[in-house]
Write an enzyme that holds these catalytic residues in place. Structure first.
Site, PDB file in Angstrom:
ATOM      1  N   LYS A  17       0.829  -1.211   0.000  1.00 13.94           N
ATOM      2  CA  LYS A  17       0.000   0.000   0.000  1.00 13.94           C
ATOM      3  C   LYS A  17       0.858   1.254   0.000  1.00 13.94           C
ATOM      4  O   LYS A  17       0.561   2.230  -0.687  1.00 13.94           O
ATOM      5  CB  LYS A  17      -0.913   0.030   1.238  1.00 13.94           C
ATOM      6  CG  LYS A  17      -1.894  -1.086   1.356  1.00 13.94           C
ATOM      7  CD  LYS A  17      -2.843  -0.871   2.521  1.00 13.94           C
ATOM      8  CE  LYS A  17      -2.143  -0.742   3.864  1.00 13.94           C
ATOM      9  NZ  LYS A  17      -1.419  -1.962   4.267  1.00 13.94           N
ATOM     10  N   GLU A 150      -8.463  -3.417  15.266  1.00 10.84           N
ATOM     11  CA  GLU A 150      -7.859  -2.148  15.667  1.00 10.84           C
ATOM     12  C   GLU A 150      -7.991  -1.066  14.600  1.00 10.84           C
ATOM     13  O   GLU A 150      -7.769   0.113  14.880  1.00 10.84           O
ATOM     14  CB  GLU A 150      -6.387  -2.352  16.047  1.00 10.84           C
ATOM     15  CG  GLU A 150      -5.536  -2.964  14.974  1.00 10.84           C
ATOM     16  CD  GLU A 150      -5.396  -4.471  15.139  1.00 10.84           C
ATOM     17  OE1 GLU A 150      -4.330  -4.993  14.800  1.00 10.84           O
ATOM     18  OE2 GLU A 150      -6.358  -5.111  15.600  1.00 10.84           O
ATOM     19  N   LYS A 188      -7.487 -16.104  -8.658  1.00 10.85           N
ATOM     20  CA  LYS A 188      -8.688 -16.210  -7.844  1.00 10.85           C
ATOM     21  C   LYS A 188      -9.109 -14.825  -7.360  1.00 10.85           C
ATOM     22  O   LYS A 188      -8.352 -14.114  -6.698  1.00 10.85           O
ATOM     23  CB  LYS A 188      -8.444 -17.130  -6.651  1.00 10.85           C
ATOM     24  CG  LYS A 188      -7.847 -18.490  -7.005  1.00 10.85           C
ATOM     25  CD  LYS A 188      -8.682 -19.241  -8.046  1.00 10.85           C
ATOM     26  CE  LYS A 188     -10.009 -19.701  -7.492  1.00 10.85           C
ATOM     27  NZ  LYS A 188     -10.766 -20.531  -8.470  1.00 10.85           N
ATOM     28  N   LYS A 190     -11.942 -14.273  -5.486  1.00  7.08           N
ATOM     29  CA  LYS A 190     -12.780 -14.305  -4.287  1.00  7.08           C
ATOM     30  C   LYS A 190     -12.180 -13.531  -3.105  1.00  7.08           C
ATOM     31  O   LYS A 190     -12.904 -12.804  -2.404  1.00  7.08           O
ATOM     32  CB  LYS A 190     -13.059 -15.755  -3.876  1.00  7.08           C
ATOM     33  CG  LYS A 190     -14.295 -16.369  -4.514  1.00  7.08           C
ATOM     34  CD  LYS A 190     -15.584 -15.717  -4.018  1.00  7.08           C
ATOM     35  CE  LYS A 190     -16.793 -16.481  -4.494  1.00  7.08           C
ATOM     36  NZ  LYS A 190     -17.046 -16.305  -5.946  1.00  7.08           N
ATOM     37  N   THR A 192     -10.410 -10.875  -3.040  1.00  6.27           N
ATOM     38  CA  THR A 192     -10.646  -9.445  -3.264  1.00  6.27           C
ATOM     39  C   THR A 192     -12.119  -9.111  -3.103  1.00  6.27           C
ATOM     40  O   THR A 192     -12.480  -8.090  -2.492  1.00  6.27           O
ATOM     41  CB  THR A 192     -10.156  -9.035  -4.660  1.00  6.27           C
ATOM     42  OG1 THR A 192      -8.737  -9.200  -4.716  1.00  6.27           O
ATOM     43  CG2 THR A 192     -10.500  -7.582  -4.958  1.00  6.27           C
ATOM     44  N   CYS A 381      25.810   7.576  13.405  1.00  7.97           N
ATOM     45  CA  CYS A 381      25.239   7.635  14.749  1.00  7.97           C
ATOM     46  C   CYS A 381      26.070   6.809  15.738  1.00  7.97           C
ATOM     47  O   CYS A 381      27.176   7.199  16.075  1.00  7.97           O
ATOM     48  CB  CYS A 381      23.770   7.213  14.716  1.00  7.97           C
ATOM     49  SG  CYS A 381      22.832   7.721  16.183  1.00  7.97           S
ATOM     50  N   GLY A 383      27.661   4.264  15.051  1.00 10.50           N
ATOM     51  CA  GLY A 383      28.882   3.975  14.310  1.00 10.50           C
ATOM     52  C   GLY A 383      29.909   5.078  14.456  1.00 10.50           C
ATOM     53  O   GLY A 383      31.119   4.824  14.505  1.00 10.50           O
ATOM     54  N   HIS A 508      21.987  11.254  10.781  1.00 11.49           N
ATOM     55  CA  HIS A 508      21.565  10.197   9.853  1.00 11.49           C
ATOM     56  C   HIS A 508      21.410  10.778   8.445  1.00 11.49           C
ATOM     57  O   HIS A 508      20.306  11.151   8.035  1.00 11.49           O
ATOM     58  CB  HIS A 508      20.244   9.578  10.315  1.00 11.49           C
ATOM     59  CG  HIS A 508      20.362   8.747  11.545  1.00 11.49           C
ATOM     60  ND1 HIS A 508      20.620   7.393  11.508  1.00 11.49           N
ATOM     61  CD2 HIS A 508      20.296   9.080  12.865  1.00 11.49           C
ATOM     62  CE1 HIS A 508      20.692   6.923  12.746  1.00 11.49           C
ATOM     63  NE2 HIS A 508      20.496   7.924  13.584  1.00 11.49           N
ATOM     64  N   GLU A 510      21.291   9.368   5.647  1.00  9.31           N
ATOM     65  CA  GLU A 510      20.459   8.557   4.758  1.00  9.31           C
ATOM     66  C   GLU A 510      19.018   9.033   4.700  1.00  9.31           C
ATOM     67  O   GLU A 510      18.310   8.776   3.722  1.00  9.31           O
ATOM     68  CB  GLU A 510      20.500   7.087   5.178  1.00  9.31           C
ATOM     69  CG  GLU A 510      19.906   6.774   6.538  1.00  9.31           C
ATOM     70  CD  GLU A 510      20.890   6.909   7.686  1.00  9.31           C
ATOM     71  OE1 GLU A 510      20.533   6.508   8.816  1.00  9.31           O
ATOM     72  OE2 GLU A 510      22.003   7.413   7.464  1.00  9.31           O
TER      73      GLU A 510
END
Length: 534
Positions: A17, A150, A188, A190, A192, A381, A383, A508, A510
């Protein structure tokens, strides 16, 4: 009027998604629309900041210091936007805010319920994400699958949005799995159909289906899904498995997904110009070289724990026309005796972040191997902190040197807790988080990597820092502090100038890398690794 797109999932989780939402966001942005995107996570944690990487993968940090789901990394990389704290909402965050208001008496004695109080809070988060970014379109992805208990308040909030802002301003996109049974030789439908039935039972009629599949989908299958799920047949979009994720926006555009969305929402926007993106994908598919990078980490069993690191390496590889052959090395396995066996075939070594003592001695030995054998090394970090510890132990002869986090009784606390963190007891949301400036030392490898800029802004997530009591001893031995905070208090980047590339950053980098705009420090590292392989 802001337009709202809601992306839900059915049949199974981890169906993609987030990639679909991010790809659609890229297409709409390239039509000239201002797009933002957010993720609803139905778990009860306030945020993923205190969750194990084995449970959740990496924690992605935004400019404003929110600790968020790794899908936000996909969003930022695909759409090339910077998101904020409203882009990730959890059940825990919503309930804690509602309960705090109840304790303050803000509900004026009302009985606090899921409807309307929780759903109103959720809708407010959707609208706030749009208003704080002044967006034409907001895409909201709901984690999990339809039918999860949930997720119910989230889906109810999405249902109510249609009445709140008008049906012409809302679009529901449902992603599902279309399994192929080899024994039967057919797909198939079904699962979905039942997923859409479940969604409609909650009051949401999807306007588009995105079906995840391994095989091409015949038009007859699409027509069948359209008929049973009450959507237009052209709005049944196929999302087939691909070699590279960055192909997906082009595949969706080829099926007119963005045009269907614009038509439904009455958005008058020109066709998306994907020329630059297409050229980037073509380059990715035809890289001429391969560079081996050893990633020495403590969570290597779950690559998602280092997702942004891996993507940043790939991006810098694209810029250098090289594929990255990633060698996963468990830090627990590295010793002074076997470091050469484990790391000897690597063109470069990266030591990323982490928390806790496990694996740190192995990381230190990997850093030592890189320093003593002049193998290009990038520390991130933790590292970076262990790079300082390694230098203290094996160059400055400070026996037992360590980080205060790992060994509070050490005689040489090379890394110490930040002053403003000393009295903090809570773990969640209390680190030094978000975007902070870093002043670069002229002539350093770090400064050259960043095109000799004086200051760069990068995202942080840490509680400990280099202990300035030891700074003069390090400098006297040739250790370069090439990046510091503007007030010169916090060490941000360290390096050994005489090495091919031996650089470590507290932040960071990245998190700000993009496929068509790689992060500069990563690119400098990969470039050095390529030279080392020749």
């Amino acid at each position: 009027m802001t337009k709202y797109i809601f992306v839900t999932g059915g049949v199974v989780s981890s169906i993609g998604k987030g990639i679909v939402a991010a790809s659609l966001g890229r297409l709409l942005k390239n039509r000239g629309l201002k797009v933002t995107i957010q993720k609803f996570d139905p778990y009860i944690n306030i945020d993923p900041g205190t969750m194990s990487p084995y449970q959740h993968g990496e924690v992605y940090v935004t400019d404003d210091g929110a600790e968020t789901d790794l899908d936000l990394g996909h969003y930022e990389r695909f759409i090339d936007i910077n998101l904020n704290k409203y882009s990730n909402v959890t059940t825990g965050k919503i309930y804690s805010e509602v309960l705090r208001k109840e304790r303050k008496g803000e509900y004026l004695g009302a009985t606090v319920q899921v409807i309307p109080h929780i759903t109103d809070a959720l809708k407010e988060k959707i609208k706030r994400a749009a208003s704080t970014t002044d967006s034409d379109v907001i895409i909201t992805e709901v984690g999990g699958t339809v039918g999860d208990i949930e997720s119910l308040p989230f889906l109810e909030a999405l249902r109510q949005m249609k009445a709140d802002v008008g049906s012409e301003n809302v679009m529901y996109i449902h992603t599902t799995l279309l399994p192929y049974l080899k024994a039967a030789g057919e797909m198939k439908t079904k699962p979905t159909q039942h997923s859409v039935k479940e969604l409609r039972g909650l009051g949401i009629q999807p306007n588009m289906l995105v079906i995840r599949t391994e095989e091409p989908v015949e038009q007859g299958i699409k027509n069948k899904l359209a008929q049973f799920c009450d959507v237009n047949s052209e709005a049944v979009i196929e999302s087939r498995d691909v070699e590279h994720l960055y192909q997906i926006p082009l595949n969706l555009q080829a099926q007119s997904m963005d045009q269907i969305v614009c038509d439904h929402l009455k958005l008058n926007a020109p066709q998306a110009d994907m020329t630059e993106w297409s050229a980037m994908v073509d380059k990715v598919m035809n890289l001429r070289k391969t560079t081996k990078i050893a990633l020495v980490g403590k969570y290597v069993e779950l690559p998602d724990a280092y997702l942004s690191v891996v993507e940043a390496l790939k991006h810098s590889g694209y810029a250098n026309d090289t594929a990255i052959d990633l060698k996963w090395v468990n830090a627990n396995d590295v010793t002074v005796d076997n470091a050469a066996d484990l790391l000897g075939d690597a063109d470069g070594i990266i030591v990323p972040g982490g928390f806790g003592q496990r694996g740190t001695e192995g990381k230190i030995q990997a850093i030592r191997y890189a320093r003593e054998n002049d193998v290009p090394m990038l520390g991130i970090c933790l590292g970076m902190q262990l790079t300082c510890v390694e230098f203290a132990r094996h160059v400055l002869n400070m026996e037992g040197a360590n980080s205060f986090e790992l060994e509070p009784s050490t005689k040489y606390p090379i890394i110490d807790i930040m002053r403003d963190q000393i009295d903090i007891e809570d773990m969640g949301g209390t680190l030094r988080l978000g975007l902070y400036p870093c002043k670069l030392k002229p002539g350093s490898k770090a400064a050259m990597a960043y095109n000799n800029q004086e200051v760069v802004q990068r995202r942080h997530r840490h509680r400990y820092e280099f202990n300035n009591k030891f700074r003069s001893e390090f400098e006297a031995a040739g250790f370069v502090f090439s990046g510091v905070s503007p007030d010169n208090r916090l060490v941000e980047i360290v390096e050994l100038k005489e090495k091919k590339f031996f650089v470590a950053a507290q932040y960071h980098p990245e998190l700000q890398s993009r496929p068509n705009r790689p992060e500069e420090l990563y690119t400098a590292f990969v470039t050095a690794a390529i030279k080392n392989s020749n």
